[in-house]
Design an enzyme around this catalytic site. Structure first.
Site, mmCIF file in Angstrom:
data_model
loop_
_atom_site.group_PDB
_atom_site.id
_atom_site.type_symbol
_atom_site.label_atom_id
_atom_site.label_comp_id
_atom_site.label_asym_id
_atom_site.label_seq_id
_atom_site.Cartn_x
_atom_site.Cartn_y
_atom_site.Cartn_z
ATOM 1 C CB THR A 18 -2.813 -44.138 18.309
ATOM 2 O OG1 THR A 18 -1.478 -43.964 17.799
ATOM 3 C CG2 THR A 18 -3.803 -43.923 17.187
ATOM 4 N NE ARG A 46 3.393 -48.505 14.377
ATOM 5 C CZ ARG A 46 4.505 -47.798 14.199
ATOM 6 N NH1 ARG A 46 5.402 -48.209 13.343
ATOM 7 N NH2 ARG A 46 4.720 -46.672 14.878
ATOM 8 C CB CYS A 137 7.872 -36.318 32.072
ATOM 9 S SG CYS A 137 9.144 -37.527 31.711
ATOM 10 C CE LYS A 223 15.837 -36.191 27.033
ATOM 11 N NZ LYS A 223 14.807 -37.255 27.067
ATOM 12 N NE ARG A 245 11.770 -45.605 32.472
ATOM 13 C CZ ARG A 245 11.321 -44.503 31.872
ATOM 14 N NH1 ARG A 245 10.286 -43.841 32.364
ATOM 15 N NH2 ARG A 245 11.914 -44.044 30.776
ATOM 16 C CG HIS A 252 8.059 -39.567 36.118
ATOM 17 N ND1 HIS A 252 7.699 -40.842 35.734
ATOM 18 C CD2 HIS A 252 8.557 -38.958 34.998
ATOM 19 C CE1 HIS A 252 7.962 -40.998 34.439
ATOM 20 N NE2 HIS A 252 8.469 -39.869 33.977
HETATM 21 N N1 LIG Z 1 4.999 -40.807 28.209
HETATM 22 C C1 LIG Z 1 5.398 -39.720 28.875
HETATM 23 O O1 LIG Z 1 5.317 -39.621 30.117
HETATM 24 C C2 LIG Z 1 5.974 -38.562 28.121
HETATM 25 C C3 LIG Z 1 6.256 -37.405 28.812
HETATM 26 C C4 LIG Z 1 6.815 -36.322 28.141
HETATM 27 C C5 LIG Z 1 7.063 -36.437 26.791
HETATM 28 N N2 LIG Z 1 6.782 -37.578 26.145
HETATM 29 C C6 LIG Z 1 7.093 -37.657 24.716
HETATM 30 O O2 LIG Z 1 5.883 -37.757 23.984
HETATM 31 C C7 LIG Z 1 6.073 -38.590 22.834
HETATM 32 C C8 LIG Z 1 5.012 -39.689 22.817
HETATM 33 O O3 LIG Z 1 5.133 -40.450 23.979
HETATM 34 P P1 LIG Z 1 4.067 -41.573 24.367
HETATM 35 O O4 LIG Z 1 4.418 -41.941 25.743
HETATM 36 O O5 LIG Z 1 2.668 -41.149 24.045
HETATM 37 O O6 LIG Z 1 4.483 -42.760 23.360
HETATM 38 P P2 LIG Z 1 3.596 -43.941 22.754
HETATM 39 O O7 LIG Z 1 2.523 -44.362 23.677
HETATM 40 O O8 LIG Z 1 4.562 -44.958 22.299
HETATM 41 O O9 LIG Z 1 2.903 -43.266 21.462
HETATM 42 C C9 LIG Z 1 3.635 -42.913 20.328
HETATM 43 C C10 LIG Z 1 2.721 -42.255 19.313
HETATM 44 O O10 LIG Z 1 3.513 -41.812 18.215
HETATM 45 C C11 LIG Z 1 3.008 -42.371 17.015
HETATM 46 N N3 LIG Z 1 4.101 -42.613 16.078
HETATM 47 C C12 LIG Z 1 5.185 -43.418 16.264
HETATM 48 N N4 LIG Z 1 5.965 -43.398 15.170
HETATM 49 C C13 LIG Z 1 5.361 -42.573 14.277
HETATM 50 C C14 LIG Z 1 5.672 -42.147 12.949
HETATM 51 N N5 LIG Z 1 6.772 -42.557 12.322
HETATM 52 N N6 LIG Z 1 4.814 -41.297 12.346
HETATM 53 C C15 LIG Z 1 3.703 -40.867 12.966
HETATM 54 N N7 LIG Z 1 3.351 -41.245 14.210
HETATM 55 C C16 LIG Z 1 4.174 -42.081 14.861
HETATM 56 C C17 LIG Z 1 2.340 -43.650 17.450
HETATM 57 O O11 LIG Z 1 1.409 -44.021 16.458
HETATM 58 P P3 LIG Z 1 1.073 -45.560 16.063
HETATM 59 O O12 LIG Z 1 -0.155 -45.915 16.856
HETATM 60 O O13 LIG Z 1 0.779 -45.459 14.614
HETATM 61 O O14 LIG Z 1 2.260 -46.389 16.402
HETATM 62 C C18 LIG Z 1 1.675 -43.181 18.741
HETATM 63 O O15 LIG Z 1 0.511 -42.447 18.450
HETATM 64 C C19 LIG Z 1 7.526 -39.094 22.932
HETATM 65 O O16 LIG Z 1 8.346 -38.276 22.137
HETATM 66 C C20 LIG Z 1 7.886 -38.914 24.377
HETATM 67 O O17 LIG Z 1 9.254 -38.693 24.582
HETATM 68 C C21 LIG Z 1 6.234 -38.643 26.761
#
Ligand SMILES: NC(=O)c1ccc[n+]([C@@H]2O[C@H](COP(=O)([O-])OP(=O)(O)OC[C@H]3O[C@@H](n4cnc5c(N)ncnc54)[C@H](OP(=O)(O)O)[C@@H]3O)[C@@H](O)[C@H]2O)c1
Length: 347
Positions: A18, A46, A137, A223, A245, A252
């Site tokens: 999600t 959630r 990233c 990192k 940021r 980016h």
């Molecule tokens: N955004 C980027 O550019 C990027 C790039 C590289 C890596 N990442 C990594 O990818 C991951 C996700 O990033 P995002 O940007 O997609 O974040 P996001 O939009 O905040 O999404 C987080 C996701 O994780 C789920 N989640 C949170 N807590 C959880 C739990 N306790 N159990 C199961 N699911 C849970 C959330 O589900 P709910 O809907 O239930 O809250 C949601 O589906 C992070 O670790 C981030 O560091 C992100």
């Protein structure tokens, strides 16, 4: 339609389906035609029960806390580092091959850290940990350019300043920037939301990402050093970074200074970058002849511009790069790892 009954096609699980990366993964699986026999979605309690469309079929999001991976061949994890630390080893123990988007296992010696265009051969079979890590990233687009420089001229030092978008903090990061920007435009003295970004990001620039380490660098900055070394197989590579940021919604950018071991010919450098897979060089010497997050073009390419050798030091050159962090920096790299493994029948 990429949903097939072929028993050799993998059964996929998307953990964090999600979120911002999860949505991008679904889009890429659909558009790139990653064949699968089944696809299941997981998130936190959630979102459990929420209905999402994947490849024309309706899927219900499941609670990760009750998820069983024994019928999963390939699990993409994008739900945060602590979730991966707890759940990725369990998924691997139940038989799934995990492709992890978080920081949890990147430096684990039993876990390959892979950018397919650079080091696909780091995976030769199922890793000991059962996990393949997707790099940070900002590291991914950087290492996609550095390999060719090392090969031709050798690298002495790389100095990077990043300009990282709000979407790096997920869906809530994007919303916080949008909400803060609207508030600030209406009232310059308004107190802006500052949950994902501290201080608030709207109309601001914040030289601090992730947490502070004893060295004075942030974890995000560390990192980039450690991951570049591991991916390029250069344990002494000197990369030093300031991660910043900026109030950009997505993609980016990085200003990169490379000091090579020998004088660099600019024309040859441009030619080498242009020959790399899925890299677009913007080399028009005119206003606008460079990439920006809003104008770069193909989001599945790394965009490079402002390539200039220093007149006072012909071993040193600058470049500017732009890469979509949700795609190149996360979901696309993860899908390309999966495609590569399936192509080589390693699953
Ligand atoms: N955004 C980027 O550019 C990027 C790039 C590289 C890596 N990442 C990594 O990818 C991951 C996700 O990033 P995002 O940007 O997609 O974040 P996001 O939009 O905040 O999404 C987080 C996701 O994780 C789920 N989640 C949170 N807590 C959880 C739990 N306790 N159990 C199961 N699911 C849970 C959330 O589900 P709910 O809907 O239930 O809250 C949601 O589906 C992070 O670790 C981030 O560091 C992100």
């Amino acid at each position: 339609m990429t949903h097939v009954s072929d028993p050799t096609a993998p059964r996929i699980a998307l953990v964090g389906a999600t979120g911002a990366v999860g949505h991008t993964l679904i889009e890429l699986i659909e558009t790139r035609g990653l064949r699968h026999r089944d696809i299941r979605l997981a998130a936190s309690a959630r979102s459990a029960g929420r209905v999402m469309d994947v490849d024309g079929l309706t899927r219900t999001v499941e609670d990760l806390a009750e998820f069983d991976f024994s019928d999963t061949d390939l699990a993409f994890f994008s739900a945060g580092t602590s979730v991966s630390q707890q759940w990725a080893p369990k998924a691997a123990a139940q038989g799934a091959l995990v492709i992890d988007n978080t920081n949890a296992f990147r430096m684990d010696p039993d876990t390959p850290l892979v950018v397919p265009q650079v080091n696909a051969d780091a995976v030769t079979g199922r890793p000991v940990s059962g996990i393949i890590a997707n790099p940070n990233c900002s590291t991914i687009p950087l290492v996609r350019l550095l390999g060719t420089v090392e090969e031709r001229w050798g690298i002495r030092q790389v100095v990077v300043s990043t300009y990282q978008a709000a979407s790096g903090q997920g869906q809530h990061g994007i919303e916080e920037l949008q909400e803060g920007s609207e508030l600030a435009l209406r009232d310059p003295d308004a107190e802006l939301p500052s949950d994902r970004f501290r201080p608030a990001l709207a109309f601001n620039v914040v030289p601090f990402i992730d947490r502070l380490l004893d060295t004075g660098f942030t974890l995000e900055e560390q990192k980039m050093l450690q991951e570049s070394r591991k991916i390029l197989g250069l344990p002494h590579l000197d990369v030093t970074t300031t991660c910043v940021r900026v109030p950009v919604v997505n993609s980016h950018s990085e200003a990169v200074w490379v000091e090579a071991a020998a004088p660099v010919d600019r024309a040859e450098l441009v030619e080498r970058f242009a020959a790399l897979p899925e890299v677009t060089v913007h080399d028009r010497h005119a206003p606008g002849g460079f990439p920006t997050p809003l104008t770069a073009g193909d989001p599945d390419h790394v965009h490079v511009g402002r390539i200039r050798v220093a007149p006072h030091n012909p071993r040193g050159f600058w470049l500017w790069l732009v890469a979509d962090n949700l795609r190149i920096g996360a979901a696309l790299n993860a899908v390309q790892i999966a495609e590569n493994i399936l192509e080589r029948e390693l699953l």
